[in-house]
Design a protein around this motif. Structure first.
Motif, PDB file in Angstrom:
ATOM      1  N   PHE A   8       0.724  -1.264  -0.027  1.00  8.01           N
ATOM      2  CA  PHE A   8      -0.173   0.038   0.014  1.00  8.01           C
ATOM      3  C   PHE A   8       0.825   1.206  -0.182  1.00  8.01           C
ATOM      4  O   PHE A   8       2.002   1.319   0.542  1.00  8.01           O
ATOM      5  CB  PHE A   8      -0.961   0.002   1.287  1.00  8.01           C
ATOM      6  N   ARG A   9       0.684   2.362  -0.725  1.00  3.66           N
ATOM      7  CA  ARG A   9       1.451   3.326  -0.944  1.00  3.66           C
ATOM      8  C   ARG A   9       1.317   4.275   0.337  1.00  3.66           C
ATOM      9  O   ARG A   9       0.205   4.400   1.084  1.00  3.66           O
ATOM     10  CB  ARG A   9       0.932   4.176  -1.970  1.00  3.66           C
ATOM     11  N   LEU A  10       2.525   4.796   0.904  1.00  8.55           N
ATOM     12  CA  LEU A  10       2.483   5.398   2.121  1.00  8.55           C
ATOM     13  C   LEU A  10       2.636   6.742   1.678  1.00  8.55           C
ATOM     14  O   LEU A  10       3.570   7.353   1.289  1.00  8.55           O
ATOM     15  CB  LEU A  10       3.828   4.947   2.714  1.00  8.55           C
ATOM     16  N   SER A  11       1.580   7.509   2.185  1.00  7.45           N
ATOM     17  CA  SER A  11       1.609   8.906   1.701  1.00  7.45           C
ATOM     18  C   SER A  11       2.445   9.761   2.958  1.00  7.45           C
ATOM     19  O   SER A  11       2.477   9.336   3.828  1.00  7.45           O
ATOM     20  CB  SER A  11       0.000   9.626   1.739  1.00  7.45           C
ATOM     21  N   LEU A  12       2.779  11.030   2.501  1.00  5.85           N
ATOM     22  CA  LEU A  12       3.662  11.902   3.533  1.00  5.85           C
ATOM     23  C   LEU A  12       2.691  11.926   4.715  1.00  5.85           C
ATOM     24  O   LEU A  12       3.389  11.803   5.981  1.00  5.85           O
ATOM     25  CB  LEU A  12       3.826  13.020   2.873  1.00  5.85           C
ATOM     26  N   ARG A  13       1.542  12.191   4.560  1.00  7.48           N
ATOM     27  CA  ARG A  13       0.482  12.399   5.880  1.00  7.48           C
ATOM     28  C   ARG A  13       0.714  11.044   6.666  1.00  7.48           C
ATOM     29  O   ARG A  13       0.785  11.271   7.860  1.00  7.48           O
ATOM     30  CB  ARG A  13      -0.783  12.813   5.405  1.00  7.48           C
ATOM     31  N   ASP A  14       0.420   9.781   6.004  1.00  8.54           N
ATOM     32  CA  ASP A  14       0.511   8.719   6.838  1.00  8.54           C
ATOM     33  C   ASP A  14       1.850   8.473   7.595  1.00  8.54           C
ATOM     34  O   ASP A  14       1.809   8.042   8.759  1.00  8.54           O
ATOM     35  CB  ASP A  14       0.139   7.437   5.839  1.00  8.54           C
ATOM     36  N   ALA A  15       3.038   8.863   6.583  1.00 14.01           N
ATOM     37  CA  ALA A  15       4.379   8.625   7.347  1.00 14.01           C
ATOM     38  C   ALA A  15       4.360   9.595   8.664  1.00 14.01           C
ATOM     39  O   ALA A  15       4.873   9.220   9.772  1.00 14.01           O
ATOM     40  CB  ALA A  15       5.432   9.048   6.107  1.00 14.01           C
ATOM     41  N   PHE A  18       2.411   8.081  11.242  1.00 10.30           N
ATOM     42  CA  PHE A  18       3.102   6.896  11.691  1.00 10.30           C
ATOM     43  C   PHE A  18       4.116   7.329  12.896  1.00 10.30           C
ATOM     44  O   PHE A  18       4.162   6.827  13.866  1.00 10.30           O
ATOM     45  CB  PHE A  18       3.725   6.067  10.757  1.00 10.30           C
ATOM     46  N   ILE A  19       5.018   8.206  12.228  1.00 13.09           N
ATOM     47  CA  ILE A  19       5.980   8.791  13.256  1.00 13.09           C
ATOM     48  C   ILE A  19       5.607   9.344  14.532  1.00 13.09           C
ATOM     49  O   ILE A  19       6.100   8.998  15.653  1.00 13.09           O
ATOM     50  CB  ILE A  19       6.893   9.597  12.541  1.00 13.09           C
ATOM     51  N   ALA A  20       4.453  10.080  14.504  1.00  7.85           N
ATOM     52  CA  ALA A  20       3.842  10.560  15.817  1.00  7.85           C
ATOM     53  C   ALA A  20       3.290   9.451  16.701  1.00  7.85           C
ATOM     54  O   ALA A  20       3.490   9.431  17.716  1.00  7.85           O
ATOM     55  CB  ALA A  20       2.566  11.752  15.430  1.00  7.85           C
ATOM     56  N   LEU A  21       2.795   8.506  15.986  1.00  5.73           N
ATOM     57  CA  LEU A  21       2.126   7.524  16.720  1.00  5.73           C
ATOM     58  C   LEU A  21       3.376   6.683  17.486  1.00  5.73           C
ATOM     59  O   LEU A  21       3.150   6.311  18.745  1.00  5.73           O
ATOM     60  CB  LEU A  21       1.506   6.327  16.061  1.00  5.73           C
ATOM     61  N   TYR A  22       4.396   6.552  16.614  1.00  6.78           N
ATOM     62  CA  TYR A  22       5.384   5.747  17.208  1.00  6.78           C
ATOM     63  C   TYR A  22       6.252   6.334  18.377  1.00  6.78           C
ATOM     64  O   TYR A  22       6.131   5.639  19.516  1.00  6.78           O
ATOM     65  CB  TYR A  22       6.499   5.791  15.949  1.00  6.78           C
ATOM     66  N   THR A  63      10.941   5.945   6.916  1.00  6.78           N
ATOM     67  CA  THR A  63      10.178   6.330   7.777  1.00  6.78           C
ATOM     68  C   THR A  63      10.387   5.507   9.074  1.00  6.78           C
ATOM     69  O   THR A  63      10.391   6.287   9.938  1.00  6.78           O
ATOM     70  CB  THR A  63       8.534   5.911   7.408  1.00  6.78           C
ATOM     71  N   GLY A  64      10.448   4.533   9.040  1.00  7.49           N
ATOM     72  CA  GLY A  64      10.962   3.577  10.053  1.00  7.49           C
ATOM     73  C   GLY A  64      12.250   4.013  10.804  1.00  7.49           C
ATOM     74  O   GLY A  64      12.364   4.252  12.101  1.00  7.49           O
ATOM     75  N   LEU A  65      13.224   4.476   9.984  1.00  5.30           N
ATOM     76  CA  LEU A  65      14.586   4.902  10.530  1.00  5.30           C
ATOM     77  C   LEU A  65      14.311   6.397  11.079  1.00  5.30           C
ATOM     78  O   LEU A  65      14.874   6.569  12.209  1.00  5.30           O
ATOM     79  CB  LEU A  65      15.398   5.249   9.310  1.00  5.30           C
ATOM     80  N   ALA A  66      13.472   7.017  10.609  1.00  2.00           N
ATOM     81  CA  ALA A  66      13.228   8.450  11.139  1.00  2.00           C
ATOM     82  C   ALA A  66      12.654   8.318  12.403  1.00  2.00           C
ATOM     83  O   ALA A  66      12.863   9.062  13.538  1.00  2.00           O
ATOM     84  CB  ALA A  66      12.583   9.470  10.297  1.00  2.00           C
TER      85      ALA A  66
END
Ligand code: ADP
Length: 533
Positions: A8-15, A18-22, A63-66
């Motif tokens: 599934f495409r990961l949009s900037l908003r989703d990324a 995700f980082i915020a949730l992480y 995204t995961g690394l960030a």
């Protein structure tokens, strides 16, 4: 599934989301302490990263690394020199990305974890990938904050923490994502049973980590019944939620009782076994439920096909049955028109038009019966049998009359309502009538009769269909209800087995009541609507 798991495409908003949730989860994992060694008894943020990589593939690595780096800097305020920290986090993300790629491409993981096999694949891949990842993690500390002698213990603890974190969080995220995408109803949480289950987890934790208990580890098994109960009732989602709640409770209890530092690897091992057991049970229950739903859907489809088949066989008789009233309607209307032109009386024209309407209604009744009969959705309700029988006669009688069969219906004045699905009961009746018509049609001469009767017997309603045909060959009776048993050139051999499973699913029985050269009688029972209340 043939190709690799879709990405599934990961949009900037989703990324960014995700980082915020992480970061929130990362902060919550570490909020009680700021350990010198970037270390926790379980690592749920790793579970988020793993889910991200499984859903979005290798493209999600940045995204995961960030998220990893920001977590280290913002949540833990790590001051390790930047290069080793970057290297270590690169190693961590590369390890999990490789595992996610293997799961997606090689093992064709179904990310909804619909099958137990997918859950097991995920478990094994995570356990294997966490080993090199743990080494990558330990690199920045070796020789500095930590002596080389402590390294194996730290690696083992990190491995345990990551595996526990991933196995409790990743399956939950993977199962919930498609439901969120489809905006499906999420599992209800606030039932009395859920409250009781949550209380069980809390009570078990309080018993295990009571100040009166010197060695809580010895009582750890008390946490199992609650997790198993939840997993058995709620499947995989319930199991993961129970495991996460238990882990949070455990970490809090270990922290409050000052045992966080002691025997950590030992507690982690206990936590891991609890996690694996809960997941296996939850996964098995979810898989079984899914299979049951699939089976029901297939059964419904088969029943529909068999209904189509019955109607298909009756098509010519039904076409005739429709044609006749339509033709008569036309004749009456034409006659009425001529009479009008010829200046006939109002009463005569009205009489002709009335007849035309009655005939058109008869045709529309046949069409309605066909449409109702093909209706798909199952709905159980209180049903009046005489009405159902009348409707089914509209469909069956033309066919019977075509081959000279007399159909007699005998119903008592007082017949209790039955409980069931109207269309399904019609299907059973029509199938039995069709079989009798076929048997009689094959019989060369003599009076051809079908007798349909119903009556209340022992608190149930028993319905019988009797014919005076040749009967079932005695040597074939044992196979009568086997799927695909047929003696007809174009038969499917599914009618009787489907009828039997329909009747049984409604709480009744279906059997061959009597059989011989003088004819066959099939009977079935249905529960009364009164018994259902
Ligand atoms: P199908 O009608 O497609 O053959 P069924 O399962 O409805 O499938 O019936 C299976 C077989 O049972 C029939 O082919 C026929 O040999 C036998 N059978 C069913 N009902 C009767 C009956 N009333 N009289 C004689 N044989 C019957």
């Amino acid at each position: 599934m043939n190709g690799p798991t879709p990405v599934f495409r990961l949009s900037l908003r989703d990324a960014l989301l995700f980082i915020a949730l992480y970061l929130v989860v990362d902060w919550a994992t570490f909020f009680y302490d700021t350990p010198a060694l970037n270390f926790t008894p379980w690592n749920p943020p790793a579970g988020l990263n793993m889910a991200l990589l499984i859903v979005h593939g290798a493209k999600a690595v940045p995204t995961g690394l960030a998220a990893l780096l920001l977590g280290d800097v913002l949540v833990r305020g790590l001051t390790t020199p930047t290069a080793p920290l970057l290297l270590s986090n690169l190693g961590i993300i590369a390890g999990y990305a490789a595992a996610a790629e293997i799961l997606r491409r090689r093992l064709r993981l179904d990310p909804t974890l619909a099958r137990l096999a997918d859950l097991v694949r995920l478990m094994v891949a995570v356990a294997v990938a966490a080993a090199p990842v743990s080494l990558a993690f330990a690199v920045p500390y070796a020789g500095g904050a930590l002596s080389y002698a402590d390294l194996p213990a730290l690696v083992a603890q990190y491995w345990l923490g990551d595996v526990i974190g991933i196995l409790s969080v990743t399956p939950l995220v993977l199962v919930l994502i498609p439901r969120l995408r489809e905006k499906a109803r999420l599992p209800t949480v606030a039932s009395a049973e859920t409250v009781l289950q949550a209380m069980c987890v809390v009570v078990a934790l309080m018993v295990v980590f009571n100040p009166l208990v010197p060695e809580p580890a010895k009582l750890f098994y008390l946490l199992y019944p609650a997790v198993i109960w939840i997993a058995m009732r709620r499947g995989l989602v319930g199991a993961t939620l129970a495991i996460i709640a238990t882990q949070i409770g455990l970490v809090a209890a270990l922290h409050l009782t000052g045992k966080l530092g002691e025997d950590l690897a030992f507690y982690q091992t206990l936590m891991l076994t609890l996690t694996v057991s809960g997941l296996m049970i939850g996964g098995t229950v979810s898989e079984r439920r899914r299979l049951e739903t699939d089976l029901r859907a297939r059964h419904a489809e088969l029943a529909r096909v068999s209904r189509l088949n019955i109607l298909g066989e009756m098509a010519s008789s039904l076409a005739h049955e429709l044609n006749q009233p339509l033709f008569t309607t036309m004749s009456y209307t034409k006659a009425a028109r001529q009479m009008m032109l010829a200046g006939g009386s109002r009463e005569e024209i009205d009489d002709l038009m009335g007849r035309a309407v009655a005939e058109a209604e008869r045709a529309s009744g046949v069409l309605r019966s066909i449409r109702n009969f093909l209706r798909h959705d199952q709905r159980q309700e209180a049903i009046s049998l005489p009405a159902v029988i009348a409707e089914i006669m509209v469909l069956a009688k033309p066919d019977a009359h075509r081959v000279g069969i007399a159909v007699a219906v005998e119903l008592p004045d007082e017949l209790p309502e039955v409980w069931g699905d109207k269309v399904q009961i019609e299907q059973v009746l029509l199938n039995l009538l069709r079989n009798s018509i076929d048997a009689l049609a094959a019989q060369p001469d003599g009076r051809r009769e079908i007798h349909l009767a119903a009556g209340a017997v022992n608190g149930r309603v028993e319905i019988s269909v009797t014919d005076n045909g040749p009967g079932v060959p005695p040597e074939r009776v044992p196979e009568l209800f086997d799927p695909f048993f047929t003696t007809k050139p174009s038969g499917m051999g599914l009618g009787l087995p489907i009828c039997r499973s329909i009747v049984e699913s409604l709480g009744g029985n279906l059997w061959l009541d009597s059989n011989g050269p003088e004819g066959a009688r099939f009977c079935f029972t249905l529960p009364t609507a009164a018994a259902h209340d």
